[in-house]
Design a protein around this motif. Structure first.
Motif, short mmCIF file in Angstrom:
data_model
loop_
_atom_site.label_atom_id
_atom_site.label_comp_id
_atom_site.label_asym_id
_atom_site.label_seq_id
_atom_site.Cartn_x
_atom_site.Cartn_y
_atom_site.Cartn_z
N ALA A 1 0.84 -1.21 0.00
CA ALA A 1 0.00 0.00 0.00
C ALA A 1 0.87 1.25 0.00
N ILE A 2 1.91 1.26 0.81
CA ILE A 2 2.82 2.41 0.89
C ILE A 2 3.55 2.61 -0.43
N ASN A 3 3.97 1.53 -1.06
CA ASN A 3 4.63 1.62 -2.36
C ASN A 3 3.73 2.32 -3.38
N ILE A 4 2.46 1.95 -3.38
CA ILE A 4 1.51 2.55 -4.34
C ILE A 4 1.31 4.03 -4.03
N ILE A 5 1.18 4.37 -2.75
CA ILE A 5 1.01 5.77 -2.37
C ILE A 5 2.20 6.59 -2.85
N HIS A 6 3.41 6.09 -2.65
CA HIS A 6 4.61 6.84 -3.02
C HIS A 6 4.78 6.94 -4.53
N GLU A 7 4.27 5.97 -5.25
CA GLU A 7 4.37 6.00 -6.71
C GLU A 7 3.26 6.82 -7.36
N GLN A 8 2.08 6.86 -6.72
CA GLN A 8 0.90 7.47 -7.37
C GLN A 8 0.28 8.58 -6.55
N TYR A 9 1.04 9.18 -5.64
CA TYR A 9 0.49 10.22 -4.76
C TYR A 9 -0.08 11.41 -5.53
N SER A 10 0.42 11.63 -6.74
CA SER A 10 -0.05 12.77 -7.53
C SER A 10 -1.41 12.51 -8.19
N GLN A 11 -1.85 11.26 -8.15
CA GLN A 11 -3.13 10.88 -8.76
C GLN A 11 -4.27 11.00 -7.74
N LYS A 12 -5.48 10.75 -8.19
CA LYS A 12 -6.66 10.78 -7.31
C LYS A 12 -6.75 9.45 -6.56
N LEU A 13 -5.96 9.33 -5.54
CA LEU A 13 -5.91 8.08 -4.76
C LEU A 13 -7.04 8.05 -3.74
N SER A 14 -7.66 6.90 -3.59
CA SER A 14 -8.67 6.70 -2.56
C SER A 14 -8.41 5.36 -1.89
N LEU A 15 -8.98 5.19 -0.73
CA LEU A 15 -8.79 3.93 -0.01
C LEU A 15 -9.35 2.76 -0.81
N SER A 16 -10.50 2.96 -1.44
CA SER A 16 -11.11 1.87 -2.21
C SER A 16 -10.25 1.51 -3.42
N PHE A 17 -9.68 2.53 -4.08
CA PHE A 17 -8.78 2.27 -5.22
C PHE A 17 -7.57 1.47 -4.75
N LEU A 18 -7.00 1.90 -3.63
CA LEU A 18 -5.82 1.23 -3.08
C LEU A 18 -6.14 -0.23 -2.74
N ALA A 19 -7.31 -0.44 -2.12
CA ALA A 19 -7.71 -1.80 -1.74
C ALA A 19 -7.89 -2.68 -2.97
N ASN A 20 -8.46 -2.10 -4.05
CA ASN A 20 -8.64 -2.86 -5.28
C ASN A 20 -7.30 -3.26 -5.90
N GLN A 21 -6.32 -2.34 -5.80
CA GLN A 21 -5.00 -2.62 -6.34
C GLN A 21 -4.33 -3.79 -5.62
N ILE A 22 -4.61 -3.89 -4.32
CA ILE A 22 -3.99 -4.94 -3.50
C ILE A 22 -4.88 -6.18 -3.40
N HIS A 23 -6.12 -6.04 -3.90
CA HIS A 23 -7.09 -7.14 -3.92
C HIS A 23 -7.52 -7.56 -2.52
N ILE A 24 -7.85 -6.53 -1.70
CA ILE A 24 -8.39 -6.82 -0.37
C ILE A 24 -9.56 -5.88 -0.09
N ASN A 25 -10.30 -6.16 0.97
CA ASN A 25 -11.44 -5.35 1.37
C ASN A 25 -10.96 -4.00 1.90
N SER A 26 -11.63 -2.91 1.51
CA SER A 26 -11.19 -1.57 1.90
C SER A 26 -11.30 -1.34 3.41
N ALA A 27 -12.33 -1.88 4.05
CA ALA A 27 -12.48 -1.72 5.50
C ALA A 27 -11.32 -2.41 6.23
N TYR A 28 -10.95 -3.59 5.74
CA TYR A 28 -9.84 -4.32 6.34
C TYR A 28 -8.53 -3.54 6.15
N LEU A 29 -8.32 -2.99 4.96
CA LEU A 29 -7.11 -2.22 4.68
C LEU A 29 -7.04 -1.00 5.59
#
Length: 228
Positions: free
Chosen positions: A129-157
């Motif tokens: 998750a941190i790797n994605i944030i550091h690579e894509q921080y300039s984009q419209k990042l959301s918790l649900s997008f991040l969870a989808n990228q890692i293939h887990i539930n957003s509430a759990y993440l």
């Protein structure tokens, strides 16, 4: 991990920050030039490690270390230009994890800091998750997008992120964006509006409000101070 650097010499702070950011890019670095500013940072951020210069104006680094330990559980590394037995003894009594002398030798510093490399990231999920944030921080990042990228539930993440990083996803993202904005303000002549957009903020006003909350300065004031 949030790390605090305290030194009354701006050039020393810049050197420490440069070395640490280069070798440990996932860490969030906070700086203070005296004890009062250090305590303010401690009250606002989940600091896990503090590097304190012993010779500070007003309250010494040893006195500051004692105060910080009363505020929060954290590790302390003392930094000094003086190879004094008395200072070393005082650092031991304080419970400092290490003692580094100036001028700072990069390999020596990094050897000490490597002990903390994985102290705040305990799972592969959060590291990813941190790797994605550091690579894509300039984009419209959301918790649900991040969870989808890692293939887990957003509430759990969300819960896992807060458990391991001691800070929410949105707070971490904004902190990292502000750190990137600081670099651009120092190193480029881009407009405040361009920097705000480049660092992922939808609103220049929100960027400026958040920047001042974290640094005590507006983006313009910060740029002018850093270029003096």
């Amino acid at each position: 991990m949030h790390i605090l650097l305290v030194d009354d010499e701006p050039l020393e702070l810049e050197q420490l920050e440069y070395i640490i950011q280069h070798r440990f890019p996932y860490w969030t670095i906070h700086k203070a030039i005296d004890a009062s500013k250090a305590v303010k940072v401690m009250n606002e951020y989940p600091i896990s490690l503090a590097l304190l210069d012993i010779q500070l104006p007003g309250k010494s680094g040893i006195e500051l270390g004692l105060e910080l330990k009363r505020l929060k559980k954290l590790d302390i590394v003392m930094v000094t230009a003086y190879q004094s037995f008395d200072y070393a003894q005082a650092s031991i009594r304080l419970g400092a994890k290490d003692y580094i002398t100036k001028p700072i030798i990069e390999e020596e510093l990094c050897k000490v800091l490597e002990n903390y490399q994985h102290s705040d990231v305990q799972s592969h999920i959060i590291q990813e998750a941190i790797n994605i944030i550091h690579e894509q921080y300039s984009q419209k990042l959301s918790l649900s997008f991040l969870a989808n990228q890692i293939h887990i539930n957003s509430a759990y993440l969300s819960r896992k992120f807060h458990e391991e990083m001691k800070i929410s996803f949105s707070e971490y993202l904004n902190d990292y964006r502000i750190e990137m904005a600081k670099q651009l303000l120092q190193e480029s002549e881009k407009s405040i509006s361009s920097i705000s957009e480049e660092c992922g903020f939808n609103s220049q006003h929100y960027f400026s409000v958040l920047f001042k909350k974290q640094t005590g300065l507006s983006p313009r004031e910060y740029r002018l101070r850093e270029k003096v």
